[in-house]
Design an enzyme around this catalytic site. Structure first.
Site, PDB file in Angstrom:
ATOM      1  N   CYS C 103       0.815  -1.216   0.000  1.00  0.00           N
ATOM      2  CA  CYS C 103       0.000   0.000   0.000  1.00  0.00           C
ATOM      3  C   CYS C 103       0.845   1.260   0.000  1.00  0.00           C
ATOM      4  O   CYS C 103       0.301   2.361  -0.163  1.00  0.00           O
ATOM      5  CB  CYS C 103      -0.883   0.058   1.255  1.00  0.00           C
ATOM      6  SG  CYS C 103      -2.129  -1.202   1.313  1.00  0.00           S
ATOM      7  N   HIS C 121      -6.442   2.035   6.113  1.00  0.00           N
ATOM      8  CA  HIS C 121      -6.913   1.090   5.095  1.00  0.00           C
ATOM      9  C   HIS C 121      -7.431  -0.149   5.796  1.00  0.00           C
ATOM     10  O   HIS C 121      -6.701  -0.821   6.520  1.00  0.00           O
ATOM     11  CB  HIS C 121      -5.763   0.708   4.162  1.00  0.00           C
ATOM     12  CG  HIS C 121      -6.076  -0.446   3.274  1.00  0.00           C
ATOM     13  ND1 HIS C 121      -7.277  -0.563   2.602  1.00  0.00           N
ATOM     14  CD2 HIS C 121      -5.363  -1.558   2.946  1.00  0.00           C
ATOM     15  CE1 HIS C 121      -7.279  -1.687   1.896  1.00  0.00           C
ATOM     16  NE2 HIS C 121      -6.146  -2.309   2.093  1.00  0.00           N
ATOM     17  N   HIS C 123     -10.055  -3.849   5.515  1.00  0.00           N
ATOM     18  CA  HIS C 123     -10.782  -4.807   4.683  1.00  0.00           C
ATOM     19  C   HIS C 123     -12.189  -5.015   5.254  1.00  0.00           C
ATOM     20  O   HIS C 123     -12.731  -6.111   5.180  1.00  0.00           O
ATOM     21  CB  HIS C 123     -10.010  -6.126   4.620  1.00  0.00           C
ATOM     22  CG  HIS C 123      -8.783  -6.066   3.764  1.00  0.00           C
ATOM     23  ND1 HIS C 123      -8.253  -7.181   3.157  1.00  0.00           N
ATOM     24  CD2 HIS C 123      -7.994  -5.035   3.394  1.00  0.00           C
ATOM     25  CE1 HIS C 123      -7.156  -6.834   2.471  1.00  0.00           C
ATOM     26  NE2 HIS C 123      -6.977  -5.540   2.599  1.00  0.00           N
ATOM     27  N   GLU C 144     -27.956  11.038  10.373  1.00  0.00           N
ATOM     28  CA  GLU C 144     -27.238  11.989  11.221  1.00  0.00           C
ATOM     29  C   GLU C 144     -25.717  11.871  11.095  1.00  0.00           C
ATOM     30  O   GLU C 144     -25.003  12.869  11.037  1.00  0.00           O
ATOM     31  CB  GLU C 144     -27.668  11.807  12.683  1.00  0.00           C
ATOM     32  CG  GLU C 144     -27.033  12.771  13.659  1.00  0.00           C
ATOM     33  CD  GLU C 144     -27.526  14.219  13.528  1.00  0.00           C
ATOM     34  OE1 GLU C 144     -28.480  14.463  12.763  1.00  0.00           O
ATOM     35  OE2 GLU C 144     -26.948  15.102  14.202  1.00  0.00           O
ATOM     36  N   HIS C 206     -12.405  -5.582  -2.072  1.00  0.00           N
ATOM     37  CA  HIS C 206     -11.136  -5.461  -1.390  1.00  0.00           C
ATOM     38  C   HIS C 206     -11.282  -4.741  -0.029  1.00  0.00           C
ATOM     39  O   HIS C 206     -11.043  -5.355   1.006  1.00  0.00           O
ATOM     40  CB  HIS C 206     -10.154  -4.730  -2.323  1.00  0.00           C
ATOM     41  CG  HIS C 206      -8.801  -4.462  -1.753  1.00  0.00           C
ATOM     42  ND1 HIS C 206      -7.680  -4.283  -2.533  1.00  0.00           N
ATOM     43  CD2 HIS C 206      -8.373  -4.313  -0.483  1.00  0.00           C
ATOM     44  CE1 HIS C 206      -6.629  -4.063  -1.767  1.00  0.00           C
ATOM     45  NE2 HIS C 206      -7.015  -4.075  -0.523  1.00  0.00           N
TER      46      HIS C 206
END
Lengths: 252, 252, 252, 252
Positions: C103, C121, C123, C144, C206
């Site tokens: 990443c 990040h 999953h 809200e 992903h």
């Protein structure tokens, strides 16, 4: 504070100070274990909003420990407990602020008729939902965890309890709820007669009672049954009858 | 730091150092309990992303403690709290970095009109979903946990609050959400008139407000209602109206 | 070990011992906070099986901290982290046993183009499911928690970021997944152009990337979005389009 | 107690006191790690009611550690463990109160035929449900987490295991359950032949077995597979076949 359990459960010691009954430091002593388990069950969504309860009979001295009515189960302390004599006919120790749980007569029935060592009562949503989708009894077949539940039969040689087999059907009776828990006593006795081997009963739109010869066994039975009720609901939602024969899943 | 609550809540002491209002070491003092409960509620998915809040009025000194706006509820410290006077008309103590919660006027309405001792506001997904499947009020009948909620009636002899019975229907009003929370004040007052006995109200597509005479009661009510909303959604998904009569489950 | 952050982030100190970059004892220092948050996210089912990751840029010294590839996120220690220079072009500190996360180029894009202070990040299954039921963008309206997400507009007077309103629609772009994460860089840049105000993007089948000016903001955005994706799936399952107008729920 | 693992695993030391095999203080020693992981797995609903189990082979001395039968997994202590020799043909150390797990022959098959370093067995409801909605094998395609599972192929240059690609389909065989776990041995061997690269097998209406070269790998495989089974059930409920091609989601 003393850890001498013989002393703490001695009649004379109790007469002098009933609080001796809750002074043990052993984490497995009923006074301590009830609190630990209530906190654990709270986090399972079984006892939120003061619901549910546990009662344990001391395995050596036969004193019965009961969680009180209306207490937040995740914050309960041993000072909050009631202690009764061996058949529940006499209160030996009372907490300051609470009254006895309305479940007490139901617990007593399980201790006295079923020779239970402990009873667990939860408001598990799995029990409530199962009481809505099943009519007179909860049924599930051919799941490995069924093997955690006793069949009621005893091995004639070893004298040990025989568990249900993977190929068996677990059946748990469902009774109707009443306005007050103590009104359920008659239904409990009917279940004891009609299902002499059951180790649990579901109260419709209310929850479940599970008992066993010890708190360890009652806890294992309760966890296995809760797992099986959760699974049964998922099967039902997928259109698979929880008690269908193996291989019939593809038909639904 | 002193534990002398009489001193810490004394007018002169507050004037000299408003932080006296948050100096108690008692875990049940509002300044500490709000933080503990916010962290617990965060893990229930009720207060993630800074959502939700709690306000507690000190049971003896009437000071009102409020969680601030925009703070991560699982990391909140007592230094982050606002403290208001007994009717919320004056800010006695402010945190350095935060502004008052937009909920403050709603909390004040509950304290002043409903004589609340505490209010819990969550963004529980059960409340949001119930606000989508119910129109003007959430309704559920004949579930044991309903008995945790007060009926609004009082026992004429003991003067104690009478709870709903198992055979009753719990009704919680649903109001429309607005752009800003303080615009909800009028709807709160309408609910107070139309549902004089309710202890909670749902804001559509937003969450729920639950109040009670003490934080212990508000917490129990909130847990019981959340449990009942969760159950109602499951019943709805199974095609069973949550307020259907007992025995009608099989029809659906 | 020293807590003098000025020293620990000094160029000469780093040259002599790159491990100075991970020696702070401050729990909010990126080296420590990444580990705490990864463990927390693991228990949210966001990072099981070594999935997911976090990158934080030090708010004062601009050093970029990145979780490595293939490490169990619940057991990660600060010794496992990579540290890069301010634009990610140089590795300043490497762990012994791991290689950089795939990443890393995506994190660099967010730091350099979006001026992010941190990227999360996960999953999350909510992101994966939303990527299956939504086509090009995730959309939800009139809830809200939308108010926790920035609109991209800035108050001309205060210069502060303006949040989405309750009456707005939150839109998060969905891009297609590739065989390797570093192949997603082009799609990230396309999103930055097409959705200049978005603070998150979903990768189909992903997971999700969420960024913000600080890790506090990124964490709040990520929690709010995850809550909204969870809610959107429930609405979808009940037949209520997550972006339908208020009042249209009853039509479905 | 000594931390000298060379000594503790020495044949003579074991002969003198088999408890040397469980005396290590290293939290990553199999005797300690099995207990930590069983408690963690209990809270995942994988091992409630004494279900499930773990077996780890010491990476240096090849002694095999096995959780016993019938123990509450969240309270298991290292004193409760069995230790076997390198191929499981001899019991080196037994606990006082328990008998060996019925899974022992299955664990031995994985150690001896698949060269496993550890095996995890859970009663995950995701595995049970997948065994009801899939016929002979569980299949899921094009989900990022598939990349956590080995393809069975090896890089000819580095000699390292190659993982499945995002575009692959993960297939896990499903075998029929039997009355007793030791009756499953033949089915295990059939799976080893028919699926030489699989790292897991599902037992219908029972649970899952996952193995790997080390406990770290087995844990990662187990978490990734459980995540994928959970996701597959959600996809199935939404009408999306878990192994459908990318882009076909909209058809369903």
């Amino acid at each position: 504070m003393s850890d001498n359990e013989d002393f703490l459960h001695n009649e004379e010691a109790i007469r002098q100070d009933p609080d001796n009954l809750i002074k043990s430091n052993d984490p497995n002593h009923p006074a301590n274990l009830i609190c630990t388990l209530c906190e654990q069950f709270y986090h399972n969504n079984w006892c939120t909003g003061t619901a549910g309860g546990i009662s344990i009979k001391h395995s050596k001295y036969d004193h019965i420990y009961v969680a009180p009515s209306g207490v937040q189960k995740e914050k309960m302390k041993k000072e909050d407990l009631f202690v009764l004599n061996h058949d529940g006919s006499k209160i030996l120790r009372s907490p300051k602020f609470y009254k006895p749980s309305d479940c007490t007569p139901l617990f007593k029935a399980c201790f006295n008729v079923k020779n239970a060592g402990a009873i667990i009562h939860t408001h598990s949503q799995h029990a409530v939902i199962c009481s809505l989708i099943f009519k007179d009894e909860f049924r599930i077949s051919n799941i490995e965890n069924i093997k955690a539940i006793p069949s009621g039969k005893t091995d004639p040689v070893t004298g040990k309890s025989i568990a249900l087999s993977y190929f068996d059907t677990l059946k748990i009776p469902i009774i109707e709820n009443m306005a007050h828990e103590n009104e359920l006593v008659d239904s409990f006795h009917e279940v004891f007669k009609k299902y002499p081997h059951t180790t649990a009963l579901i109260v419709r739109r209310h929850g479940i009672f599970v008992w066993g010869p010890t708190i360890e066994k009652a806890k294992i039975f309760n966890e296995a049954i809760d797992y099986l009720m959760e699974l049964a609901i998922k099967m039902y939602q997928l259109g698979i009858p929880p008690d269908c024969p193996i291989g019939d899943e593809q038909k639904y």
